[in-house]
Design an enzyme around this catalytic site. Structure first.
Site, PDB file in Angstrom:
ATOM      1  N   ILE A  38       0.846  -1.204   0.000  1.00 17.88           N
ATOM      2  CA  ILE A  38       0.000   0.000   0.000  1.00 17.88           C
ATOM      3  C   ILE A  38       0.879   1.250   0.000  1.00 17.88           C
ATOM      4  CG2 ILE A  38      -1.680   1.343   1.337  1.00 17.88           C
ATOM      5  CD1 ILE A  38      -2.709  -1.285   2.509  1.00 17.88           C
ATOM      6  N   ARG A  39       1.902   1.220   0.858  1.00 16.26           N
ATOM      7  CA  ARG A  39       2.825   2.351   0.978  1.00 16.26           C
ATOM      8  C   ARG A  39       3.492   2.675  -0.351  1.00 16.26           C
ATOM      9  NH1 ARG A  39       6.755   1.982   6.240  1.00 16.26           N
ATOM     10  NH2 ARG A  39       7.106   4.204   6.363  1.00 16.26           N
ATOM     11  N   GLU A  52       3.692   7.313   7.849  1.00 15.57           N
ATOM     12  CA  GLU A  52       4.999   7.781   8.303  1.00 15.57           C
ATOM     13  C   GLU A  52       5.891   6.633   8.740  1.00 15.57           C
ATOM     14  OE1 GLU A  52       6.847  10.555   8.636  1.00 15.57           O
ATOM     15  OE2 GLU A  52       5.420  11.394   7.211  1.00 15.57           O
ATOM     16  N   SER A  63       2.976 -10.902  29.414  1.00 17.17           N
ATOM     17  CA  SER A  63       1.865  -9.949  29.260  1.00 17.17           C
ATOM     18  C   SER A  63       0.582 -10.668  28.860  1.00 17.17           C
ATOM     19  CB  SER A  63       2.175  -8.913  28.178  1.00 17.17           C
ATOM     20  OG  SER A  63       3.398  -8.320  28.420  1.00 17.17           O
ATOM     21  N   LYS A  67      -2.800 -10.519  31.035  1.00 19.74           N
ATOM     22  CA  LYS A  67      -4.052 -10.044  30.459  1.00 19.74           C
ATOM     23  C   LYS A  67      -5.158 -11.079  30.640  1.00 19.74           C
ATOM     24  CE  LYS A  67      -5.661  -7.482  26.471  1.00 19.74           C
ATOM     25  NZ  LYS A  67      -5.253  -6.712  25.310  1.00 19.74           N
ATOM     26  N   ARG A  70      -6.232 -10.812  34.182  1.00 12.89           N
ATOM     27  CA  ARG A  70      -6.989  -9.564  34.373  1.00 12.89           C
ATOM     28  C   ARG A  70      -8.406  -9.701  33.838  1.00 12.89           C
ATOM     29  NH1 ARG A  70      -6.457  -4.969  31.220  1.00 12.89           N
ATOM     30  NH2 ARG A  70      -4.586  -5.787  30.216  1.00 12.89           N
ATOM     31  N   ARG A  91       1.378  -1.010  14.804  1.00 15.73           N
ATOM     32  CA  ARG A  91       1.031   0.401  14.963  1.00 15.73           C
ATOM     33  C   ARG A  91       1.405   1.126  13.674  1.00 15.73           C
ATOM     34  NH1 ARG A  91       3.166   2.232  20.329  1.00 15.73           N
ATOM     35  NH2 ARG A  91       1.317   1.128  21.052  1.00 15.73           N
ATOM     36  N   GLU A 153      -4.099  -6.913  16.118  1.00 15.53           N
ATOM     37  CA  GLU A 153      -4.628  -5.571  16.429  1.00 15.53           C
ATOM     38  C   GLU A 153      -3.808  -4.534  15.673  1.00 15.53           C
ATOM     39  OE1 GLU A 153      -5.803  -3.649  20.563  1.00 15.53           O
ATOM     40  OE2 GLU A 153      -3.731  -3.130  20.095  1.00 15.53           O
ATOM     41  N   ALA A 165       0.500   9.557  23.218  1.00 22.08           N
ATOM     42  CA  ALA A 165       0.308   8.206  23.772  1.00 22.08           C
ATOM     43  C   ALA A 165       1.620   7.639  24.313  1.00 22.08           C
ATOM     44  CB  ALA A 165      -0.275   7.277  22.715  1.00 22.08           C
TER      45      ALA A 165
HETATM   46  P1  GTP Z   1      -6.118  -3.629  26.904  1.00 21.19           P
HETATM   47  O1  GTP Z   1      -6.112  -2.166  27.295  1.00 21.19           O
HETATM   48  O2  GTP Z   1      -4.836  -4.011  26.209  1.00 21.19           O
HETATM   49  O3  GTP Z   1      -6.484  -4.530  28.022  1.00 21.19           O
HETATM   50  O4  GTP Z   1      -7.231  -3.887  25.795  1.00 21.19           O
HETATM   51  P2  GTP Z   1      -8.691  -3.275  25.606  1.00 21.19           P
HETATM   52  O5  GTP Z   1      -9.599  -4.350  25.314  1.00 21.19           O
HETATM   53  O6  GTP Z   1      -9.021  -2.340  26.711  1.00 21.19           O
HETATM   54  O7  GTP Z   1      -8.491  -2.498  24.232  1.00 21.19           O
HETATM   55  P3  GTP Z   1      -8.170  -0.992  23.905  1.00 21.19           P
HETATM   56  O8  GTP Z   1      -8.504  -0.901  22.458  1.00 21.19           O
HETATM   57  O9  GTP Z   1      -8.802  -0.036  24.832  1.00 21.19           O
HETATM   58  O10 GTP Z   1      -6.594  -0.835  24.088  1.00 21.19           O
HETATM   59  C1  GTP Z   1      -5.681  -1.616  23.398  1.00 21.19           C
HETATM   60  C2  GTP Z   1      -4.299  -0.984  23.393  1.00 21.19           C
HETATM   61  O11 GTP Z   1      -4.356   0.406  23.047  1.00 21.19           O
HETATM   62  C3  GTP Z   1      -3.532  -0.993  24.696  1.00 21.19           C
HETATM   63  O12 GTP Z   1      -2.879  -2.204  24.928  1.00 21.19           O
HETATM   64  C4  GTP Z   1      -2.535   0.170  24.492  1.00 21.19           C
HETATM   65  O13 GTP Z   1      -1.474  -0.211  23.641  1.00 21.19           O
HETATM   66  C5  GTP Z   1      -3.388   1.158  23.748  1.00 21.19           C
HETATM   67  N1  GTP Z   1      -4.074   2.057  24.687  1.00 21.19           N
HETATM   68  C6  GTP Z   1      -5.381   2.002  25.053  1.00 21.19           C
HETATM   69  N2  GTP Z   1      -5.681   2.978  25.920  1.00 21.19           N
HETATM   70  C7  GTP Z   1      -4.558   3.693  26.104  1.00 21.19           C
HETATM   71  C8  GTP Z   1      -4.228   4.838  26.893  1.00 21.19           C
HETATM   72  O14 GTP Z   1      -5.048   5.396  27.613  1.00 21.19           O
HETATM   73  N3  GTP Z   1      -2.939   5.288  26.829  1.00 21.19           N
HETATM   74  C9  GTP Z   1      -2.006   4.712  26.031  1.00 21.19           C
HETATM   75  N4  GTP Z   1      -0.753   5.241  26.033  1.00 21.19           N
HETATM   76  N5  GTP Z   1      -2.269   3.627  25.288  1.00 21.19           N
HETATM   77  C10 GTP Z   1      -3.518   3.116  25.319  1.00 21.19           C
END
Ligand code: GTP
Ligand code: MG
Length: 217
Positions: A38-39, A52, A63, A67, A70, A91, A153, A165
């Site tokens: 695509i790029r 970018e 992790s 998770k 959690r 990302r 993701e 972020a």
């Molecule tokens: P987890 O946060 O990973 O438990 O997943 P979730 O189901 O809550 O998904 P969500 O889409 O909210 O977040 C996924 C990912 O986005 C995280 O693992 C981070 O990498 C990023 N992220 C989400 N919220 C924040 C935030 O408030 N600050 C930062 N710096 N990164 C975030």
């Protein structure tokens, strides 16, 4: 159940666990390749690519376990595949917000990517100010046993959102204590400043494009 059967089952489970990181790595490689195409196409067609930079990672086993705990899931392969969507993570940092939506539209239209979920934290920022667009996708991996769709993701952000972020992550993401209200408010203000910066850059781009068009005509 016979003792040998238990051993056999356990051995198979261990084998499956061993194969898993490779599976996600290959899926991520496939995704990286698609984004790369695509790029290049964008670069050739428009003279610049709105992407970018791109960063990928496989989630650390520690992790993943944290998770799962959690989220209250038993530690089985099935639960891991079903509930942890970001074992493979990418990302994509773009210059402009508009380009993020163009890219998302393109990804949604492709047959070799299934978009399973869209979380638009750009249109709806998180309460702390976090902005990004998250996609949960599945990528087809052609294996000897057949095609397997592997989840990943994708986080899409602008440079300004990525700056915020990354700083917020360094400062306190997953910090387990309550933050003093003025700190939380100032971080939110910083997120608004990043948003304003994005909008200003977009305005400037439009103006420059108009100027170059009027000069060309
Ligand atoms: P987890 O946060 O990973 O438990 O997943 P979730 O189901 O809550 O998904 P969500 O889409 O909210 O977040 C996924 C990912 O986005 C995280 O693992 C981070 O990498 C990023 N992220 C989400 N919220 C924040 C935030 O408030 N600050 C930062 N710096 N990164 C975030
Ligand atoms: Mg979260």
């Amino acid at each position: 159940m016979q003792k040998w059967q238990v051993h056999e089952d356990f051995a198979k489970q261990v084998e499956n666990f061993k194969a898993l990181p490779a599976l996600y790595r290959h899926a991520l490689n496939e995704l990286e390749n698609k984004i790369d195409v695509i790029r290049t196409e964008w670069q050739v067609r428009d003279g610049f690519s709105p992407i970018e930079h791109v960063k990928s990672r496989i989630k650390e086993p520690k992790s993943i376990v944290q998770k799962m705990e959690r989220k209250g899931h038993d530690f089985t392969l099935e639960n891991m595949e079903q509930h942890i969507h970001d074992i493979a993570g990418m990302r994509i940092v773009c210059a402009f917000v508009k380009d993020i939506y163009r890219l998302v539209d393109h990804l949604c239209a492709r047959e070799d990517i299934r978009v399973l979920e869209i979380k638009d934290y750009i249109a709806h920022p998180k309460p702390n100010g976090y902005q990004s667009l998250h996609l949960i996708v599945a990528i087809p991996l052609v294996l000897l046993e057949g095609t397997r769709w592997v989840k990943a993701e994708i986080q899409l952000r602008t440079l300004a959102m990525d700056f915020w972020a990354s700083m917020e992550h360094i400062l306190y993401y997953k910090f387990d204590k309550q933050l003093p209200p003025h700190v939380a408010e100032e971080l939110k203000e910083a997120a608004r400043a990043a948003d304003e910066l994005d909008q200003k850059m977009l305005r400037l781009r439009r103006e420059i494009l108009e100027l170059s068009e009027s000069e060309g005509s």
